[in-house]
Design an enzyme around this catalytic site. Structure first.
Site, PDB file in Angstrom:
ATOM      1  N   HIS A 118      44.342  47.195  50.778  1.00 52.77           N
ATOM      2  CA  HIS A 118      44.511  48.608  50.456  1.00 52.77           C
ATOM      3  C   HIS A 118      45.422  49.311  51.465  1.00 52.77           C
ATOM      4  O   HIS A 118      46.106  50.271  51.114  1.00 52.77           O
ATOM      5  CB  HIS A 118      43.150  49.303  50.385  1.00 52.77           C
ATOM      6  CG  HIS A 118      42.436  49.062  49.097  1.00 52.77           C
ATOM      7  ND1 HIS A 118      41.819  50.056  48.383  1.00 52.77           N
ATOM      8  CD2 HIS A 118      42.234  47.923  48.381  1.00 52.77           C
ATOM      9  CE1 HIS A 118      41.273  49.555  47.288  1.00 52.77           C
ATOM     10  NE2 HIS A 118      41.506  48.252  47.274  1.00 52.77           N
ATOM     11  N   VAL A 152      50.147  50.416  50.269  1.00 52.24           N
ATOM     12  CA  VAL A 152      50.733  51.754  50.352  1.00 52.24           C
ATOM     13  C   VAL A 152      51.337  51.927  51.744  1.00 52.24           C
ATOM     14  O   VAL A 152      50.635  51.834  52.747  1.00 52.24           O
ATOM     15  CB  VAL A 152      49.668  52.843  50.091  1.00 52.24           C
ATOM     16  CG1 VAL A 152      50.250  54.232  50.314  1.00 52.24           C
ATOM     17  CG2 VAL A 152      49.129  52.723  48.670  1.00 52.24           C
ATOM     18  N   GLY A 205      53.063  49.927  53.442  1.00 46.02           N
ATOM     19  CA  GLY A 205      53.098  48.723  54.247  1.00 46.02           C
ATOM     20  C   GLY A 205      51.877  48.602  55.138  1.00 46.02           C
ATOM     21  O   GLY A 205      50.993  49.457  55.145  1.00 46.02           O
ATOM     22  N   ASP A 249      50.395  49.325  57.969  1.00 50.81           N
ATOM     23  CA  ASP A 249      50.638  50.236  59.084  1.00 50.81           C
ATOM     24  C   ASP A 249      49.385  50.950  59.589  1.00 50.81           C
ATOM     25  O   ASP A 249      49.476  51.874  60.402  1.00 50.81           O
ATOM     26  CB  ASP A 249      51.674  51.288  58.687  1.00 50.81           C
ATOM     27  CG  ASP A 249      51.217  52.140  57.502  1.00 50.81           C
ATOM     28  OD1 ASP A 249      50.114  51.888  56.956  1.00 50.81           O
ATOM     29  OD2 ASP A 249      51.960  53.073  57.115  1.00 50.81           O
ATOM     30  N   SER A 259      47.638  53.046  58.138  1.00 52.85           N
ATOM     31  CA  SER A 259      47.537  54.434  57.673  1.00 52.85           C
ATOM     32  C   SER A 259      46.186  54.708  57.016  1.00 52.85           C
ATOM     33  O   SER A 259      45.706  55.848  57.012  1.00 52.85           O
ATOM     34  CB  SER A 259      48.668  54.762  56.691  1.00 52.85           C
ATOM     35  OG  SER A 259      48.638  53.894  55.563  1.00 52.85           O
ATOM     36  N   PRO A 271      46.231  48.792  42.098  1.00 57.34           N
ATOM     37  CA  PRO A 271      45.922  48.325  40.739  1.00 57.34           C
ATOM     38  C   PRO A 271      44.532  48.757  40.287  1.00 57.34           C
ATOM     39  O   PRO A 271      43.566  48.687  41.041  1.00 57.34           O
ATOM     40  CB  PRO A 271      46.008  46.800  40.868  1.00 57.34           C
ATOM     41  CG  PRO A 271      46.842  46.553  42.082  1.00 57.34           C
ATOM     42  CD  PRO A 271      46.536  47.678  43.010  1.00 57.34           C
ATOM     43  N   ASP A 293      31.530  36.948  41.929  1.00 58.00           N
ATOM     44  CA  ASP A 293      31.239  35.554  41.585  1.00 58.00           C
ATOM     45  C   ASP A 293      29.749  35.320  41.804  1.00 58.00           C
ATOM     46  O   ASP A 293      29.262  35.421  42.933  1.00 58.00           O
ATOM     47  CB  ASP A 293      32.078  34.619  42.453  1.00 58.00           C
ATOM     48  CG  ASP A 293      31.696  33.155  42.286  1.00 58.00           C
ATOM     49  OD1 ASP A 293      31.143  32.806  41.219  1.00 58.00           O
ATOM     50  OD2 ASP A 293      31.939  32.369  43.215  1.00 58.00           O
ATOM     51  N   ASP A 342      36.423  30.155  47.763  1.00 62.81           N
ATOM     52  CA  ASP A 342      36.646  28.920  47.029  1.00 62.81           C
ATOM     53  C   ASP A 342      37.483  29.220  45.782  1.00 62.81           C
ATOM     54  O   ASP A 342      38.054  30.307  45.655  1.00 62.81           O
ATOM     55  CB  ASP A 342      35.316  28.246  46.672  1.00 62.81           C
ATOM     56  CG  ASP A 342      34.351  29.196  45.966  1.00 62.81           C
ATOM     57  OD1 ASP A 342      34.825  30.096  45.231  1.00 62.81           O
ATOM     58  OD2 ASP A 342      33.125  29.058  46.133  1.00 62.81           O
TER      59      ASP A 342
END
Length: 280
Positions: A57, A61, A63, A65, A67, A154, A230, A238
């Site tokens: 995350h 956004v 890079g 950095d 932020s 996403p 999972d 895995d």
């Protein structure tokens, strides 16, 4: 794993990164950060997934950095309060512990951006996942971008074309996206993110799987109840992520579409077959 390395190198600056960046200025930094992460994961196995997600995350956004670590101020709209992050992204305390430790060794030397990136690698290793060389030397951001956190990350409800486009904007192709998605073999999701899927009676979900999941996530109530992505090995890195998709047992819609979409199906099959072969 080269894809995690690629994500780690996403940056908004042009600084030259190096795996030996702190060798002279803070030679014990990497060991101390690793120790903090190991202790955190040992105390709570789920923290491995949280640290990897925190890294993703952050990087997606502006890079890698740091932020995402910035708090709200009169001039900063914190990324922590963006819709995909608020009451969801966690692991900040582990990064703070690691920063406090390295500051005691070499004040003002190691960036938070590098600590977040190293923590993701060390978290992966702590639960049996891949390791990779991390290039270091990132600068910490003094700005955040909550608006882009809300629009760029996403969605768990996205279709395959939308996902491909979102990653493409960041310089990552379809194969990159599917490989990175495999990190969701770890972690948990809140019920409201997959209700529509398990109650859809759709052809892209195994009926038994949907029934099992509905026991912990009823049609009403429990919006924020957590469920493992999972069911079999929720805290181990895995290849079950790809196995689940092939068996129509992907929990989030944005995961299952990678198998049901013609544009991504063959790549999922490749990862499933290749990793199954490696396991023997």
């Amino acid at each position: 794993m080269s894809l995690f390395l690629l994500l780690s190198n996403m940056s908004s600056c042009e600084a030259q990164l190096s795996t030996i960046f702190y060798n002279k200025t803070c030679p014990n930094a990497l060991t101390e950060i690793r120790n903090v992460v190991r202790c955190a994961v040992s105390a709570e196995r789920r923290m491995a997934a949280s640290l990897i997600r925190l890294h993703f995350h952050d990087c997606f956004v502006q890079g890698c950095d740091a932020s995402i670590l910035l708090d709200e101020t009169p001039i900063i709209q914190s990324e922590k309060t963006a819709i995909p992050n608020i009451s969801s992204v966690r692991g900040y305390n582990v990064i703070e512990d690691a920063k406090r430790t390295v500051e005691s060794l070499c004040p003002g030397v190691v960036s938070c951006a590098d600590i977040v990136t190293l923590a993701a690698r060390d978290a992966s290793v702590a639960v049996g996942g891949p390791s990779w060389d991390v290039k270091l030397g990132r600068k910490d951001s003094t700005t955040a971008n909550r608006a882009r956190e809300n629009t760029d990350l996403p969605s768990p409800f996205a279709d395959a074309d939308t996902l491909i486009s979102a990653f493409s904007v960041k310089g990552l192709n379809t194969r990159d996206m599917i490989a990175l998605s495999g990190a969701r073999t770890l972690g948990q999701a809140q019920c409201f993110l997959f209700w529509s899927r398990i109650y859809s009676n759709g052809t892209d979900i195994d009926p038994g799987f949907a029934s099992t999941r509905s026991r912990k996530c009823p049609r009403t109530g429990g919006d924020t109840t957590l469920a493992p992505l999972d069911l079999v090995t929720p805290n181990s890195f895995d290849n079950n992520y790809y196995k689940n998709l092939v068996q129509r047992k992907g929990l989030l819609q944005s995961d299952q579409v990678l198998f049901t979409s013609a544009s991504t199906n063959s790549i999922v099959q490749f990862h499933f077959t290749r990793l199954s072969d490696l396991k023997g």
